[in-house]
Write an enzyme that holds these catalytic residues in place. Structure first.
Site, PDB file in Angstrom:
ATOM      1  N   HIS A 283       0.884  -1.175   0.000  1.00  0.00           N
ATOM      2  CA  HIS A 283       0.000   0.000   0.000  1.00  0.00           C
ATOM      3  C   HIS A 283       0.921   1.224   0.000  1.00  0.00           C
ATOM      4  O   HIS A 283       2.014   1.177   0.561  1.00  0.00           O
ATOM      5  CB  HIS A 283      -0.823  -0.052   1.283  1.00  0.00           C
ATOM      6  CG  HIS A 283      -1.877   0.995   1.424  1.00  0.00           C
ATOM      7  ND1 HIS A 283      -1.602   2.279   1.817  1.00  0.00           N
ATOM      8  CD2 HIS A 283      -3.223   0.940   1.242  1.00  0.00           C
ATOM      9  CE1 HIS A 283      -2.740   2.972   1.867  1.00  0.00           C
ATOM     10  NE2 HIS A 283      -3.736   2.186   1.528  1.00  0.00           N
TER      11      HIS A 283
ATOM     12  N   ASP B 136       3.376  -4.257   8.127  1.00  0.00           N
ATOM     13  CA  ASP B 136       2.132  -3.511   7.937  1.00  0.00           C
ATOM     14  C   ASP B 136       0.985  -4.506   8.147  1.00  0.00           C
ATOM     15  O   ASP B 136       0.705  -5.328   7.279  1.00  0.00           O
ATOM     16  CB  ASP B 136       2.095  -2.920   6.521  1.00  0.00           C
ATOM     17  CG  ASP B 136       0.766  -2.236   6.207  1.00  0.00           C
ATOM     18  OD1 ASP B 136      -0.154  -2.300   7.041  1.00  0.00           O
ATOM     19  OD2 ASP B 136       0.653  -1.646   5.112  1.00  0.00           O
TER      20      ASP B 136
ATOM     21  N   GLN C  65      -4.181  -5.138   7.174  1.00  0.00           N
ATOM     22  CA  GLN C  65      -5.158  -6.077   6.624  1.00  0.00           C
ATOM     23  C   GLN C  65      -5.062  -7.438   7.301  1.00  0.00           C
ATOM     24  O   GLN C  65      -5.759  -8.370   6.902  1.00  0.00           O
ATOM     25  CB  GLN C  65      -4.954  -6.238   5.107  1.00  0.00           C
ATOM     26  CG  GLN C  65      -5.142  -4.968   4.306  1.00  0.00           C
ATOM     27  CD  GLN C  65      -6.606  -4.509   4.250  1.00  0.00           C
ATOM     28  OE1 GLN C  65      -7.528  -5.285   4.494  1.00  0.00           O
ATOM     29  NE2 GLN C  65      -6.824  -3.245   3.908  1.00  0.00           N
TER      30      GLN C  65
ATOM     31  N   LYS D 143     -10.142  -0.193  10.634  1.00  0.00           N
ATOM     32  CA  LYS D 143     -10.402  -1.384   9.816  1.00  0.00           C
ATOM     33  C   LYS D 143     -10.700  -2.584  10.703  1.00  0.00           C
ATOM     34  O   LYS D 143     -10.857  -3.705  10.223  1.00  0.00           O
ATOM     35  CB  LYS D 143      -9.189  -1.700   8.940  1.00  0.00           C
ATOM     36  CG  LYS D 143      -8.899  -0.638   7.879  1.00  0.00           C
ATOM     37  CD  LYS D 143      -7.735  -1.083   7.009  1.00  0.00           C
ATOM     38  CE  LYS D 143      -7.026   0.054   6.320  1.00  0.00           C
ATOM     39  NZ  LYS D 143      -7.660   0.512   5.101  1.00  0.00           N
TER      40      LYS D 143
ATOM     41  N   CYS E   8      -4.750   2.458  -3.678  1.00  0.00           N
ATOM     42  CA  CYS E   8      -3.509   2.976  -3.085  1.00  0.00           C
ATOM     43  C   CYS E   8      -2.354   1.993  -3.280  1.00  0.00           C
ATOM     44  O   CYS E   8      -1.501   1.833  -2.398  1.00  0.00           O
ATOM     45  CB  CYS E   8      -3.657   3.308  -1.604  1.00  0.00           C
ATOM     46  SG  CYS E   8      -4.887   4.567  -1.284  1.00  0.00           S
TER      47      CYS E   8
END
Ligand SMILES: Cc1ncc(COP(=O)(O)O)c(C=O)c1O
Lengths: 145, 390
Positions: free
Chosen positions: B104, B181, B184, B207, B347
Site C-alpha cells: 500500500h 504492515d 489487513q 479497519k 492505493c
C-alpha cells in the site's frame, strides 16, 4: 432506473467507438492528465493555428464516462476558434457543478448534454471533466507557445 | 451489502458506547491535572493500551497510540531518519531498505522518501502472476547492507498473505529490522508479535471495528527506547530546559501532546468485541466466506479474480476485473444494486502498473458479512454485464 440518467446511450456509443482516439503525429501542444483517485490517464494533442482549433486527438485509459466525455469534447472543439472553445469548456464545467439542476444547452454542448446526469454523481464529475480540462490546459499552452 | 471493510469497517454499538461513555464520565486530559477525572481518564487510556498489548501478545510499554497506521509508519521512518550517525537505525548511502511490489502507498512512500533523504537504496520483492511474492531471490535482496525490511502482512488488493517467517529470519541474520504492515491482517486473524519475531508493527483501528483517528505502532522496547521521537512537545519528555530536552521512555516518548483518548478507548472496545468473537472464529468465518465466494467467482464468465484463486494463505479480499467494463463503471452498477465495493488502484498504483491493470473492483468481507452478501455481489456482477452488454 437511475443508472440510465448516468449512462445515456450516447455515452455508451462514444465509449465503444471513441472519436479522435489516436494521437496526431504533430501538435502545437501536448498534455498528460491523470485522475489520481481512480488512475484514469489521458494524453491529448491539440493543433491550433491562427486561433482555430484544427485538430484534437487523444489516447488513454479510463472508465466509460471519462472516455466518452473526452471523445465528445475532442469532436466538439475541432473547428472552433480558441475563444469559443474555452467558452464551451466553461459551459460544460458549469453543467458538471449543477448537481442535476441543469440540462445543458444542446446548441453549445451538442452530445455533451448527455453527460448532464453525471452532475448528480459527485464521484464521477472528475471522470467527465478529465478530457475537457486536458483540452483547456493544452489550448492555453498552445496559445502561449 | 457493505463489502468494503478493507477500506474501513463498520462499528458495533459497543464501540460507539465506549467513546460516548468516556466523554460523559471520564473526559479529562490524561497524565495531567491533579483531579480525580484526570486519573480516571488515564486509567481508561492506559487500560486501552493494555487491551492492545494483550491482543498482540506484546508488552505494555511497547504499544504506542498514533492517529493511524499511516502515521505509525511515517513516525518510524522519520525516527530512523533522525538517528544519530552510528546508531543502528541511521541510514547512509550504500544501506538498503527492502519493500515489496504489493505495498500500500502507506508502506511504500515513507520508505521511498527515507531512501531519497538518506541516499539509501530501495529494493523490492516482485509479485508473480498468481499474486504471490516471489521470494526466490530472498538472500540477494536482503543482503548484509540491509537495514530495514518493511513488508505487508496481507495485501489489501490481492488478499495474499505474505509468509514472513523466512523474510524475518533472513533479515535478522543480516542485522536488519522487520516492519510489518498489519492493516489487513490484525483485524482478521490472531497476531502474536513474539511468535512472528518481528520488530515493528502498525495497524489502524478503523479497519478493525474501531474508530477513525487512532492506530498503533508496536515496537520492541529495546529499540523504542533508543530511538528518536518524531513529534516533540508535551508529555514526551523526562526533563526540559530552555535549550535542552531529555526524552521519556516509550511509549510516552512517541506520544507528544494530548492523545486521542476517546478513540483509544473505542479502539479497546473494538478489540474486546473481536476477542469475544474469538480471532480464530473471525478467521474461520472469513475463510469459509472467501472459499464460497471464490467458487462462485470462478464460475463467472469474463470475470477474472486478480490474486490467489485458491484459499491458501489468502485473506478475505477479492479483487476482480470484468472484461469490457472499467472498474469504476462496475462499482457504479453494483452500487445501484446496493452492493458497496471499492474500485480503482487501491492505493497500490505500482502494483496495478506491474499487473498491467488500470484498476480492479474489490470486495472485502468481515465479521458481519454472510453468504447472502456474496450472492448479491455475484448477481449484481451479472447485472453489470447485462447492462454494458458484454
Ligand atoms: C495494507 C494497508 N496498509 C496501510 C493502510 C493505511 O491505513 P490508514 O489509512 O488507516 O493509515 C491501508 C489502508 O487502506 C492498508 O490497506
Amino acid at each position: 432506473m437511475e443508472l440510465d440518467s448516468l449512462y445515456q446511450e450516447v455515452i455508451l456509443d462514444h465509449y465503444k467507438h471513441p472519436l479522435n482516439k489516436k494521437l496526431s503525429p504533430t501538435f502545437t501542444a501536448q498534455v498528460h492528465h491523470v485522475n489520481p483517485s481512480c488512475g484514469d490517464e489521458i494524453t491529448l494533442n491539440v493543433n491550433i493555428t491562427d486561433g482555430i482549433v484544427t485538430n484534437v486527438s487523444w489516447e488513454g485509459v479510463g472508465c466509460s464516462i471519462s472516455q466518452a466525455s473526452t471523445s465528445i469534447a475532442s469532436d466538439l472543439m475541432t473547428g472552433k476558434n480558441l475563444e469559443e472553445a474555452l467558452k464551451i469548456v466553461e459551459s460544460f464545467s458549469d453543467l458538471m457543478s449543477s448537481k442535476g439542476t441543469m440540462a445543458g444547452n444542446e446548441d453549445v454542448l451538442e452530445d455533451g448534454v448527455a453527460l448532464a446526469g453525471v452532475s448528480k454523481f459527485p464521484a464521477r464529475i472528475k471522470c467527465a471533466l478529465l478530457g475537457w480540462m486536458a483540452f483547456k490546459d493544452a489550448a492555453i499552452q498552445s496559445s502561449k507557445n | 451489502m457493505y463489502l468494503d471493510s478493507g477500506a474501513t469497517s463498520q462499528k458495533p454499538r459497543q464501540v460507539l458506547d465506549a467513546e460516548r461513555n468516556f466523554y460523559e464520565h471520564s473526559n479529562a486530559a490524561v497524565h495531567r491535572g491533579a483531579h480525580l477525572l484526570a486519573e480516571e481518564a488515564s486509567i481508561a487510556y492506559e487500560g486501552a493500551r493494555q487491551v492492545l498489548a494483550d491482543f498482540l501478545n506484546a508488552e505494555l510499554d511497547e504499544v504506542i497510540f498514533t492517529k493511524s497506521a499511516t502515521e505509525s509508519i511515517n513516525a518510524l521512518a522519520y525516527s530512523f531518519g533522525n538517528s544519530a550517525n552510528g546508531s543502528r537505525f541511521a541510514l547512509k548511502p550504500g544501506d538498503r531498505i527492502v519493500v515489496s511490489e504489493i505495498e500500500h502507498h502507506a508502506n511504500l512512500i515513507p520508505w521511498q522518501q527515507l531512501a531519497k533523504r538518506t541516499g539509501a537504496e530501495l529494493v523490492w520483492f516482485s509479485v508473480d502472476s498468481e499474486g504471490r511474492l516471489d521470494l526466490s531471490n530472498l538472500e540477494e535482496l536482503i543482503n548484509p547492507s540491509t537495514k530495514i525490511v518493511a513488508i505487508t502482512h496481507q495485501s489489501n488488493v490481492l488478499g495474499t498473505i505474505v509468509p514472513i517467517k523466512d523474510i524475518v529470519s533472513r533479515a535478522h541474520s543480516v542485522g536488519a529490522v522487520v516492519v510489518l504492515d498489519a492493516c489487513q491482517s490484525a483485524p482478521h486473524f490472531a497476531i502474536d508479535v513474539k511468535a512472528l519475531e518481528i520488530d515493528f508493527l502498525a495497524f489502524s483501528a478503523h479497519k478493525a471495528l474501531g474508530p477513525t483517528g487512532i492506530g498503533i505502532l508496536w515496537g520492541r522496547s529495546e529499540f523504542l527506547n533508543s530511538m528518536e521521537p518524531f513529534l516533540t512537545g508535551g508529555s514526551m519528555i523526562e526533563s526540559v530546559t530552555m535549550t535542552e530536552a531529555k526524552w521519556a521512555a516509550s511509549p510516552k516518548r512517541f506520544e507528544a501532546g494530548v492523545p486521542n483518548m476517546a478513540q483509544a478507548v473505542g479502539f479497546a472496545a473494538a478489540i474486546n468485541y473481536l476477542n469475544e468473537l474469538g480471532m480464530d472464529n473471525v478467521a474461520k468465518h472469513e475463510q469459509d466466506l472467501t472459499a464460497y465466494a471464490l467458487k462462485k467467482f470462478l464460475q463467472l464468465d469474463k470475470v477474472e479474480v486478480i490474486g490467489p484463486k485458491n484459499n491458501i494463505d489468502r485473506g478475505s479480499v477479492i479483487s476482480f476485473t470484468i472484461e469490457g467494463i472499467h472498474p469504476h463503471d462496475v462499482g457504479q452498477v453494483l452500487d445501484q444494486y446496493g452492493v458497496a465495493v471499492r474500485t480503482g488502484h487501491h492505493c497500490a498504483w505500482p502494483l496495478m502498473r506491474k499487473l498491467g491493470l488500470v484498476g480492479t473492483t474489490r470486495a472485502s468481507f468481515y465479521v458481519y458479512n454472510d453468504e447472502a452478501d456474496v450472492d448479491a455481489l455475484i448477481d449484481s456482477i451479472l447485472e453489470a454485464q447485462k447492462y454494458f452488454k458484454v
